[in-house]
Write an enzyme that holds these catalytic residues in place. Structure first.
Site, PDB file in Angstrom:
ATOM      1  N   GLY A 132      -0.207 -11.074   6.292  1.00 12.49           N
ATOM      2  CA  GLY A 132       0.757 -10.050   5.883  1.00 12.49           C
ATOM      3  C   GLY A 132       1.523 -10.288   4.927  1.00 12.49           C
ATOM      4  N   PRO A 148      -3.850 -14.998   4.830  1.00  8.67           N
ATOM      5  CA  PRO A 148      -3.883 -14.380   3.847  1.00  8.67           C
ATOM      6  C   PRO A 148      -4.704 -13.295   3.497  1.00  8.67           C
ATOM      7  CG  PRO A 148      -3.970 -16.291   2.976  1.00  8.67           C
ATOM      8  CD  PRO A 148      -4.617 -16.465   4.649  1.00  8.67           C
ATOM      9  N   ARG A 185      -4.709   3.306  -3.116  1.00 15.17           N
ATOM     10  CA  ARG A 185      -3.410   2.542  -2.041  1.00 15.17           C
ATOM     11  C   ARG A 185      -2.440   3.873  -3.152  1.00 15.17           C
ATOM     12  NH1 ARG A 185      -1.064  -1.774  -3.424  1.00 15.17           N
ATOM     13  NH2 ARG A 185      -0.304  -1.646  -0.987  1.00 15.17           N
ATOM     14  N   CYS A 212     -11.805  15.728  -7.880  1.00 17.61           N
ATOM     15  CA  CYS A 212     -11.564  17.350  -7.404  1.00 17.61           C
ATOM     16  C   CYS A 212     -10.070  17.320  -6.470  1.00 17.61           C
ATOM     17  CB  CYS A 212     -12.476  17.993  -7.507  1.00 17.61           C
ATOM     18  SG  CYS A 212     -13.238  18.390  -9.078  1.00 17.61           S
ATOM     19  N   TYR A 252      -7.527  -5.055  -1.734  1.00 15.35           N
ATOM     20  CA  TYR A 252      -7.456  -3.833  -1.392  1.00 15.35           C
ATOM     21  C   TYR A 252      -7.880  -2.259  -2.555  1.00 15.35           C
ATOM     22  CZ  TYR A 252      -5.576  -6.221   2.613  1.00 15.35           C
ATOM     23  OH  TYR A 252      -5.518  -6.811   3.521  1.00 15.35           O
TER      24      TYR A 252
END
Ligand code: LLP
Length: 419
Positions: A239, A274, A311, A341, A370
């Site tokens: 985190g 982590p 993201r 699209c 990510y």
């Protein structure tokens, strides 16, 4: 600290000129720096060197087996959340004794594979899941090492989608109810209680929520001790946030100091999971400017889309941008959009970005966590290549997907062929 810098007006990763990689592998591609990954791991793991601990890299943040191997070679383990991640971790050579398995929905097959591999522990999230683990362990005639993920109801002060430690989130067992679950587990023949775990969210930019949840977990361990249950592992999850834009997250040393202070007097090995802090700023996405639409609003159309980097669309996340083929100081307000699209397909929306021209290479920064791991084939776009720079060398660690791979496994049933 990272290893992306301009030399002679061209963006480099370590000693490799990024346009050279683009010429060799095409665009878009993810690019990681081995030196940055190593430095981040050492800074994080080293901050806990003076206490018993194990850093288990959160595989979901960046799952390529070359990167898992790199961390394993530095002593890292893995935090996994699926049978697929278990497979990756083992394929990368991660020591099973350093693998922890988190997640709310482990299937019996996944539990079986994890127990067969001999992982360190399963972080259990519900009583029903505990029952499933007991059943599989009995069938395999093994003891299942478990910890329970408790939900401490602490506000991590981050994006709602990545907050996990609030009572209203689906994760963990409410901390007030958890003693009873430990007592239930103690009666189960094939369950070995070894730990307590908790993970309150991602991209935390302050230390205080970690300290608050650790205090609650400490009190909880005390309550377990009163019942005669000894805990030898405390898994604090991941985190710790990074700087994408103007955030000022604590450095690993500051985070570690606060945690170590709280850990004093607890006779537990600390596990950390982590993800982002190790890989986020060690990777970028390189994309080419296909076209510019300069009407009342400027659109920079690039060859990477929301399927390659979700993201910005998903969380409204900010990613800095630099030109890779030339150094451009001038910026302009524009939307950087992909070929998908959907109106939600953007990498930047109404942001100041480098004044780009058709054919430029754009580096989307802080994309190592990510990024590729959340990419998809939406719009039938083959997933992009992943490249690892190492000094003056670069290595393709995942080939660009082909159209043949896109339809692999699909079949046209006979009744349709006849037509
Ligand atoms: N451990 C557990 C149990 C987790 O659920 C997570 C992340 C981690 C560790 C690693 O957290 P980190 O150190 O990376 O913050 N896709 C989102 C992030 C989702 C995080 C999910 N869990 C994003 O792109 O921001």
């Amino acid at each position: 600290m990272h290893h992306f810098h301009y030399t002679n007006g061209v963006l480099h990763c370590e000693e490799v000129a990024i346009p050279e990689i683009a010429a060799a592998v095409g665009t878009p591609f993810y690019l990681y720096s081995a030196a940055t990954l190593t430095q981040h791991f050492r800074a994080f793991d080293g901050a806990f060197a003076d206490m018993p601990h194990q850093t288990c890299f959160a595989v979901k943040s960046c799952s390529n087996i070359a990167i898992l191997r790199l961390f394993a070679s530095l002593g890292g383990g893995a935090d996994i959340v699926s049978g697929g991640e278990l497979y990756r971790a083992l394929a990368a050579g991660v020591d099973p004794g350093k693998i922890v398995y988190s997640g709310v929905g482990k299937s019996a097959e996944e539990i079986r594979a994890a127990l067969a591999a001999g992982i360190l522990m399963l972080n259990v999230e519900s009583v029903q899941e505990l029952g499933a683990i007991q059943a599989v362990a009995a069938e395999l005639k093994v003891q299942a090492p478990v910890s329970f993920r408790v939900n401490p109801d602490v506000d991590p002060k981050t994006h709602a989608y990545i907050s996990t430690g609030l009572a209203k989130n689906k994760f963990g067992i409410p901390i007030e109810e958890a003693v009873q679950v430990y007592l239930t587990a103690r009666e189960m023949q094939n369950i070995s209680i070894i730990g307590v775990s908790c993970h309150i969210g991602s991209q935390l930019t302050e230390v205080s929520p970690f300290v608050e949840s650790l205090r609650k977990v400490k009190r909880f361990i005390g309550r377990l001790a009163e019942k005669g249950i000894t805990i030898s592992i405390l898994d604090l999850g991941g985190g710790l946030g990074i700087r994408y834009h103007q955030e000022t997250p604590p450095q690993p040393a500051e985070y570690a100091a606060a945690i170590k202070k709280e850990m004093q007097g607890l006779n537990c090995t600390l596990i950390l999971e982590p993800g982002r802090v190790l890989v986020g700023n060690a990777g970028i996405l390189v994309t080419k400017v296909l076209y510019i639409k300069a009407g009342t609003k400027k659109f920079i159309i690039v060859d990477a889309g929301m399927n390659d980097l979700a993201r910005p669309s998903l969380y409204g996340a900010h990613h800095g941008m630099l030109l890779a083929n030339r150094e451009e100081a001038a910026t302009e307000e524009a939307d950087v959009v992909g070929p998908i699209c959907e109106t939600g397909d953007f990498l930047a929306r109404e942001k100041e970005v480098p004044a780009a021209r058709r054919g430029d290479l754009l580096a989307v920064m802080s994309a190592g966590a990510y990024g590729f791991s959340m990419s998809s084939n939406y719009n039938s776009r083959p997933r992009v290549a992943e490249v690892l720079a190492h000094g003056a060398e670069f290595h393709v660690i995942r080939a660009r997907e082909t159209c043949e791979q896109l339809v692999q496994g699909e079949t046209i049933p006979e009744f349709l062929k006849a037509k």
